[in-house]
Enzyme design. Structure first.
Site, PDB file in Angstrom:
ATOM      1  N   ASP A  65     113.528 -78.878 -51.126  1.00  0.00           N
ATOM      2  CA  ASP A  65     112.053 -78.810 -51.174  1.00  0.00           C
ATOM      3  C   ASP A  65     111.555 -79.957 -50.289  1.00  0.00           C
ATOM      4  O   ASP A  65     112.334 -80.858 -49.923  1.00  0.00           O
ATOM      5  CB  ASP A  65     111.601 -78.973 -52.641  1.00  0.00           C
ATOM      6  CG  ASP A  65     110.081 -78.907 -52.826  1.00  0.00           C
ATOM      7  OD1 ASP A  65     109.367 -78.467 -51.898  1.00  0.00           O
ATOM      8  OD2 ASP A  65     109.610 -79.293 -53.914  1.00  0.00           O
ATOM      9  N   CYS A  76     111.752 -73.357 -51.457  1.00  0.00           N
ATOM     10  CA  CYS A  76     110.570 -72.710 -52.036  1.00  0.00           C
ATOM     11  C   CYS A  76     109.543 -72.372 -50.958  1.00  0.00           C
ATOM     12  O   CYS A  76     108.722 -71.475 -51.151  1.00  0.00           O
ATOM     13  CB  CYS A  76     109.947 -73.609 -53.091  1.00  0.00           C
ATOM     14  SG  CYS A  76     109.662 -75.298 -52.518  1.00  0.00           S
ATOM     15  N   ARG A  90      96.577 -73.756 -60.228  1.00  0.00           N
ATOM     16  CA  ARG A  90      97.358 -74.699 -59.415  1.00  0.00           C
ATOM     17  C   ARG A  90      96.576 -75.996 -59.384  1.00  0.00           C
ATOM     18  O   ARG A  90      95.460 -76.042 -58.855  1.00  0.00           O
ATOM     19  CB  ARG A  90      97.583 -74.150 -58.003  1.00  0.00           C
ATOM     20  CG  ARG A  90      98.130 -75.205 -57.064  1.00  0.00           C
ATOM     21  CD  ARG A  90      98.655 -74.637 -55.772  1.00  0.00           C
ATOM     22  NE  ARG A  90      99.911 -73.935 -55.958  1.00  0.00           N
ATOM     23  CZ  ARG A  90     100.777 -73.676 -54.980  1.00  0.00           C
ATOM     24  NH1 ARG A  90     100.521 -74.060 -53.738  1.00  0.00           N
ATOM     25  NH2 ARG A  90     101.902 -73.026 -55.232  1.00  0.00           N
ATOM     26  N   GLN A 120     107.917 -70.195 -59.356  1.00  0.00           N
ATOM     27  CA  GLN A 120     108.877 -70.369 -58.269  1.00  0.00           C
ATOM     28  C   GLN A 120     110.318 -70.255 -58.804  1.00  0.00           C
ATOM     29  O   GLN A 120     111.138 -69.520 -58.265  1.00  0.00           O
ATOM     30  CB  GLN A 120     108.665 -71.744 -57.615  1.00  0.00           C
ATOM     31  CG  GLN A 120     109.592 -72.011 -56.449  1.00  0.00           C
ATOM     32  CD  GLN A 120     109.312 -71.101 -55.262  1.00  0.00           C
ATOM     33  OE1 GLN A 120     108.181 -70.987 -54.825  1.00  0.00           O
ATOM     34  NE2 GLN A 120     110.339 -70.447 -54.762  1.00  0.00           N
ATOM     35  N   HIS A 162     106.891 -75.890 -61.518  1.00  0.00           N
ATOM     36  CA  HIS A 162     106.504 -74.711 -60.738  1.00  0.00           C
ATOM     37  C   HIS A 162     107.308 -73.534 -61.308  1.00  0.00           C
ATOM     38  O   HIS A 162     108.219 -73.004 -60.673  1.00  0.00           O
ATOM     39  CB  HIS A 162     106.827 -74.952 -59.259  1.00  0.00           C
ATOM     40  CG  HIS A 162     106.132 -74.021 -58.311  1.00  0.00           C
ATOM     41  ND1 HIS A 162     105.307 -72.992 -58.731  1.00  0.00           N
ATOM     42  CD2 HIS A 162     106.147 -73.954 -56.941  1.00  0.00           C
ATOM     43  CE1 HIS A 162     104.850 -72.336 -57.676  1.00  0.00           C
ATOM     44  NE2 HIS A 162     105.340 -72.899 -56.588  1.00  0.00           N
ATOM     45  N   ARG A 178     108.670 -63.611 -55.235  1.00  0.00           N
ATOM     46  CA  ARG A 178     107.524 -64.167 -55.957  1.00  0.00           C
ATOM     47  C   ARG A 178     106.610 -63.017 -56.393  1.00  0.00           C
ATOM     48  O   ARG A 178     106.136 -62.975 -57.516  1.00  0.00           O
ATOM     49  CB  ARG A 178     106.731 -65.141 -55.063  1.00  0.00           C
ATOM     50  CG  ARG A 178     107.454 -66.423 -54.673  1.00  0.00           C
ATOM     51  CD  ARG A 178     107.630 -67.354 -55.846  1.00  0.00           C
ATOM     52  NE  ARG A 178     106.380 -67.686 -56.500  1.00  0.00           N
ATOM     53  CZ  ARG A 178     105.513 -68.636 -56.120  1.00  0.00           C
ATOM     54  NH1 ARG A 178     105.803 -69.399 -55.076  1.00  0.00           N
ATOM     55  NH2 ARG A 178     104.403 -68.865 -56.796  1.00  0.00           N
TER      56      ARG A 178
HETATM   57  N1   CP Z   1     106.304 -71.837 -52.749  1.00  0.00           N
HETATM   58  C1   CP Z   1     104.972 -71.870 -52.911  1.00  0.00           C
HETATM   59  O1   CP Z   1     104.451 -72.040 -54.013  1.00  0.00           O
HETATM   60  O2   CP Z   1     104.254 -71.666 -51.761  1.00  0.00           O
HETATM   61  P1   CP Z   1     102.683 -71.873 -51.584  1.00  0.00           P
HETATM   62  O3   CP Z   1     102.413 -73.356 -51.748  1.00  0.00           O
HETATM   63  O4   CP Z   1     102.371 -71.375 -50.221  1.00  0.00           O
HETATM   64  O5   CP Z   1     101.978 -71.104 -52.659  1.00  0.00           O
HETATM   65  N1  NVA Z   2     106.989 -79.833 -54.179  1.00  0.00           N
HETATM   66  C1  NVA Z   2     106.080 -79.049 -53.388  1.00  0.00           C
HETATM   67  C2  NVA Z   2     106.256 -77.601 -53.678  1.00  0.00           C
HETATM   68  C3  NVA Z   2     105.383 -76.662 -52.896  1.00  0.00           C
HETATM   69  C4  NVA Z   2     105.577 -75.212 -53.267  1.00  0.00           C
HETATM   70  C5  NVA Z   2     104.652 -79.510 -53.659  1.00  0.00           C
HETATM   71  O1  NVA Z   2     104.328 -79.785 -54.822  1.00  0.00           O
HETATM   72  O2  NVA Z   2     103.876 -79.614 -52.706  1.00  0.00           O
END
Ligand code: CP
Ligand code: NVA
Length: 309
Positions: free
Chosen positions: A218, A258, A103, A133, A130, A286
């Site tokens: 989102d 999400c 990440r 997701q 993502h 997930r």
């Molecule tokens: N939806 C998602 O990726 O959640 P987190 O940021 O908590 O991992």
């Molecule tokens: N768009 C958001 C998604 C989090 C799961 C971010 O990147 O923070």
């Protein structure tokens, strides 16, 4: 050849449907608290440069439930690209462990890790996509529908990472989608081009609500964009999913997010917690889809397109 998931485009429709069917099968087994020792002796490393609840817990849980193990590396631990080059991180990890789940901020970092690692890389969110997701989200819809091609998916909000992966999924799976963003928050041009025969763009959230069976949102301020918070909240006025907007919705609409949600910004409590909301099914899935994904990328389950739903 090693297999990665850094973009949803790394999978074709047949593979995604295979993963869905296999996930349905394994979900039943794991609901009975059965243990499968398929990953005995295998380790997945999580390199996380941003916070996470769902992604971290579901990947670590999946690895452990399959008999493997996980190592979590926070930004302070390795300082990828600062203490050591991305290439060196990738090449070292490839000598010790079996899988990297990353990440990070830039999609270029994800791509560079993929280039230099000899083991599979999973994109656990970057500034462009993502994919895990979107896989869980489409699985959640697929579980509920006899024919996913008949549904219409709507996205209201920022044309960012989550929206991008959903648009790619719409094109790959043959699902019609409408994306409503404020001006200047449209998705990336290359994603628009790829998905143009399945995805319509608009600046009017009402169009989405009137036509779509699944309505997705989102956050307006993604991780790393905190210094733009005030401007973004101003620019996204009118894009909140609330009971007023949903007066225009179809009878059996479903709400998707999400998570994490910024309650009171992109969505109200009332709607997020309503009976139409399927956000906790998305979050649960997930775990289920990523369990199957790990097995697939590590070549521990073989692709078979004929498997039954
Ligand atoms: N939806 C998602 O990726 O959640 P987190 O940021 O908590 O991992
Ligand atoms: N768009 C958001 C998604 C989090 C799961 C971010 O990147 O923070």
């Amino acid at each position: 050849m090693k297999r990665d998931l850094i973009s949803l485009r790394d999978l074709n429709k047949k593979e995604i449907i295979f993963l869905f069917k296999k996930t349905k099968e394994l979900k039943k087994i794991f609901k009975k608290k059965k243990i499968l020792n398929l990953l005995k002796g295998r380790i997945g490393v999580l390199i996380f440069e941003k916070p996470s609840l769902r992604t971290r817990v579901t990947f670590e849980t999946a690895l452990k439930q399959l008999g493997g193990d996980s190592i979590y590396l926070s930004p302070q631990d390795i300082q990828m690209g600062k203490r050591e080059s991305i290439k060196d991180v990738a090449q070292n990890l490839s000598r010790w462990v079996d899988l990297i789940i990353v990440r990070t901020f830039s999609h270029n970092i994800t791509k560079e890790l993929k280039e230099y690692s000899a083991i599979p890389i999973i994109n656990a969110l970057d500034d462009y996509e993502h994919p895990c997701q979107a896989l869980a989200d489409y699985y959640t819809i697929w579980e509920r529908e006899s024919n996913i091609e008949r549904i219409k998916l709507g996205f209201i909000g920022d044309g960012n990472n989550v929206c991008h992966s959903l648009m790619l999924g719409a094109k790959i799976l043959g699902i019609n989608m409408i994306v409503a963003t404020p001006k200047n928050y449209e998705p990336d041009k290359e994603i628009i081009e790829f998905s143009k025969d399945k995805v319509i763009l608009t600046n009017d959230p009402k169009e989405v609500v009137k036509e779509c069976d699944y309505i997705y949102t989102d956050v307006w301020v993604s991780m790393g964009q905190e210094n733009e918070k005030e401007k973004r909240i101003r620019d996204f006025q009118g894009f909140q999913i609330n009971s007023e907007l949903l007066k225009l919705a179809k009878k059996d609409y479903k709400i998707m997010h999400c998570l994490p949600a910024h309650r009171g910004e992109e969505i109200t409590d009332e709607i997020l917690d309503s009976k139409n909301s399927i956000v906790l099914d998305q979050a649960e899935n997930r775990l289920h889809i990523q369990r199957t994904l790990i097995l697939y990328l590590l070549n521990l389950i073989k692709f078979r397109s004929s498997i039954k739903k």
